[in-house]
Structure formats: C-alpha cells, structure tokens
Design a protein around this motif. Structure first.
Motif, short mmCIF file in Angstrom:
data_model
loop_
_atom_site.label_atom_id
_atom_site.label_comp_id
_atom_site.label_asym_id
_atom_site.label_seq_id
_atom_site.Cartn_x
_atom_site.Cartn_y
_atom_site.Cartn_z
N VAL A 12 23.51 42.17 35.25
CA VAL A 12 24.88 42.36 34.79
C VAL A 12 24.85 42.91 33.37
N ALA A 13 25.68 43.90 33.11
CA ALA A 13 25.89 44.37 31.76
C ALA A 13 27.14 43.68 31.22
N ALA A 14 26.94 42.73 30.33
CA ALA A 14 28.07 41.97 29.79
C ALA A 14 27.81 41.69 28.31
N ASP A 15 28.87 41.50 27.59
CA ASP A 15 28.79 41.13 26.18
C ASP A 15 28.07 39.80 26.06
N ILE A 16 27.21 39.65 25.07
CA ILE A 16 26.45 38.40 24.94
C ILE A 16 27.33 37.22 24.56
N ARG A 17 28.57 37.46 24.24
CA ARG A 17 29.52 36.38 23.92
C ARG A 17 30.26 35.89 25.17
N THR A 18 29.97 36.43 26.32
CA THR A 18 30.65 36.07 27.57
C THR A 18 30.21 34.69 28.02
N SER A 19 31.18 33.87 28.38
CA SER A 19 30.83 32.54 28.91
C SER A 19 30.25 32.68 30.31
N LEU A 20 29.50 31.68 30.72
CA LEU A 20 28.96 31.70 32.08
C LEU A 20 30.10 31.70 33.09
N LEU A 21 31.15 30.97 32.83
CA LEU A 21 32.31 30.94 33.73
C LEU A 21 32.91 32.34 33.89
N ASP A 22 33.14 33.03 32.79
CA ASP A 22 33.71 34.37 32.87
C ASP A 22 32.75 35.35 33.54
N LEU A 23 31.47 35.20 33.31
CA LEU A 23 30.49 36.05 33.98
C LEU A 23 30.58 35.86 35.49
N LEU A 24 30.59 34.60 35.92
CA LEU A 24 30.63 34.30 37.35
C LEU A 24 31.91 34.83 38.00
N ARG A 25 33.04 34.57 37.39
CA ARG A 25 34.33 34.94 37.98
C ARG A 25 34.65 36.42 37.80
N ASN A 26 34.58 36.90 36.58
CA ASN A 26 35.10 38.23 36.25
C ASN A 26 34.10 39.36 36.48
N TYR A 27 32.83 39.09 36.31
CA TYR A 27 31.83 40.14 36.48
C TYR A 27 31.21 40.12 37.87
N LEU A 28 31.05 38.92 38.45
CA LEU A 28 30.32 38.82 39.71
C LEU A 28 31.17 38.41 40.91
N GLY A 29 32.42 38.04 40.70
CA GLY A 29 33.32 37.72 41.80
C GLY A 29 33.13 36.35 42.44
N PHE A 30 32.44 35.43 41.76
CA PHE A 30 32.30 34.06 42.27
C PHE A 30 33.51 33.26 41.82
N THR A 31 34.61 33.45 42.52
CA THR A 31 35.87 32.84 42.11
C THR A 31 36.04 31.40 42.57
N GLY A 32 35.05 30.86 43.27
CA GLY A 32 35.10 29.45 43.64
C GLY A 32 35.02 28.56 42.41
N THR A 33 34.28 28.99 41.41
CA THR A 33 34.21 28.26 40.15
C THR A 33 35.52 28.50 39.42
N LYS A 34 36.23 27.43 39.10
CA LYS A 34 37.59 27.56 38.56
C LYS A 34 37.63 27.43 37.04
N LYS A 35 38.60 28.12 36.46
CA LYS A 35 38.90 27.97 35.04
C LYS A 35 40.08 27.03 34.94
N GLY A 36 39.83 25.84 34.43
CA GLY A 36 40.89 24.85 34.29
C GLY A 36 41.37 24.81 32.86
N CYS A 37 40.74 24.00 32.04
CA CYS A 37 41.16 23.83 30.66
C CYS A 37 40.50 24.81 29.71
N ASP A 38 39.36 25.38 30.09
CA ASP A 38 38.57 26.28 29.25
C ASP A 38 38.10 25.60 27.96
#
Length: 177
Positions: A12-38
C-alpha cells in the motif's frame, strides 16, 4: 508499505501518519473493522496483530508492517464461520452489529491471553500458574468493547460458549460468566 492481512501480503502507498484503522478501511476495503469513537475508548476497531488485540484507531499503520493482522473478515475459514461468529448468531450477540467485529476480535484475543496466563488488572493471584476465569475476570477483559444496543447478555453467552471453554480448559474450577 507492506502488510500481511488475513494471511495475504499486500502493498500500500499511504502516508506514514495513516492509522491502521484508516489503512484497513479506506485503502484496503476491510470495512468490517469499524470506526466508533476514534479515540480507543469503544473497541469497535479492535483487530488482532500477531494474535494480540489492539485498537487500530490508535495505531499507526507503519508500525505494523510485515506483521500478521487479522480483521473480522479473516476469522472465517474455507467458507465456514469461526465458532465465535456462529455463537454470536446462535445467542443473538448483536443487535445493530456495529460493535460485533471488535467484540469478536477482542474475545479471540482474550482467549489467547488466558491460554498464555496473562493476568488482568483484577487477577487475584499473580503467581498462579493459570488465570482463574471467573465472571469478574471475564467482564474486565472485555470491558474495552462497548455495545450501545445493550446486547451484553447474548455477547457474554456467545463468548462463554465458543471461546472461554477452550481457553479455560486448563483452569479447573472456572465460574460461569
């Protein structure tokens, strides 16, 4: 960056400041992992890294390169649900389902902690060779995962049926949660 997610290596080409959650959901499409309170307070984003549970919203993705990351999508194998997923269905361990992925990953991580005799904040005997899994211990270990629908009874029943017996097989005299 390179990751091992649900047994598959991905780059994945992503900014090094990207959270693992955002990487999973936004870059890789693993939307099962939810963003609740962040903020790491609700547990909806819980995933397993090398078998240990973490809040992916608090983790920088770059820290987890080349490590085994398991999301809820990776729990089922060969077309069959993980026993814990089936137990959640059997015991109505969800209502809206938003917290369910985090609950599932957290429970699997909890079972691993028990198998490895890792104490929690309420473990009474830190010198014991095994952790006694009573209701207080069980609830403490799952306290980082919130359910706004209040499906806790079904969640406790599901986890007790599918996960706790296997993890606690070595602990004699376990009280039921």
């Amino acid at each position: 960056m390179q990751f091992i997610i649900n047994g598959e290596t991905v780059e994945v080409a992503a900014d090094i400041r990207t959270s693992l959650l955002d990487l999973l959901r936004n870059y890789l499409g693993f939307t099962g992992t939810k963003k609740g309170c962040d903020q790491g307070a609700c547990g909806a984003c819980t995933v397993l890294v090398d078998g240990e549970r973490i809040n992916s919203c608090l983790a920088l993705a770059v820290q987890y390169q080349h490590r085994n990351i398991t999301t809820v999508e990776g729990l089922a194998r060969n077309g069959s649900l993980h026993p814990l997923q089936q137990a959640f269905i059997d015991h109505d361990g969800f209502q809206c389902g938003y917290c369910t992925p985090g609950q599932l990953c957290s429970a699997i991580g909890m079972a691993s902690e028990i198998e490895r005799n890792i104490p929690s904040v309420v473990t009474k005997d830190l010198s014991a060779t095994s952790v006694m899994l009573d209701e207080t211990e069980f609830r403490e270990r799952m306290s980082g995962n919130l359910c706004r629908c209040g499906a806790y009874n079904g969640i406790v029943e599901a986890i007790s049926e599918a996960t706790v017996p296997a993890a606690a097989a070595k602990t004699a005299g376990r009280a039921s949660p």
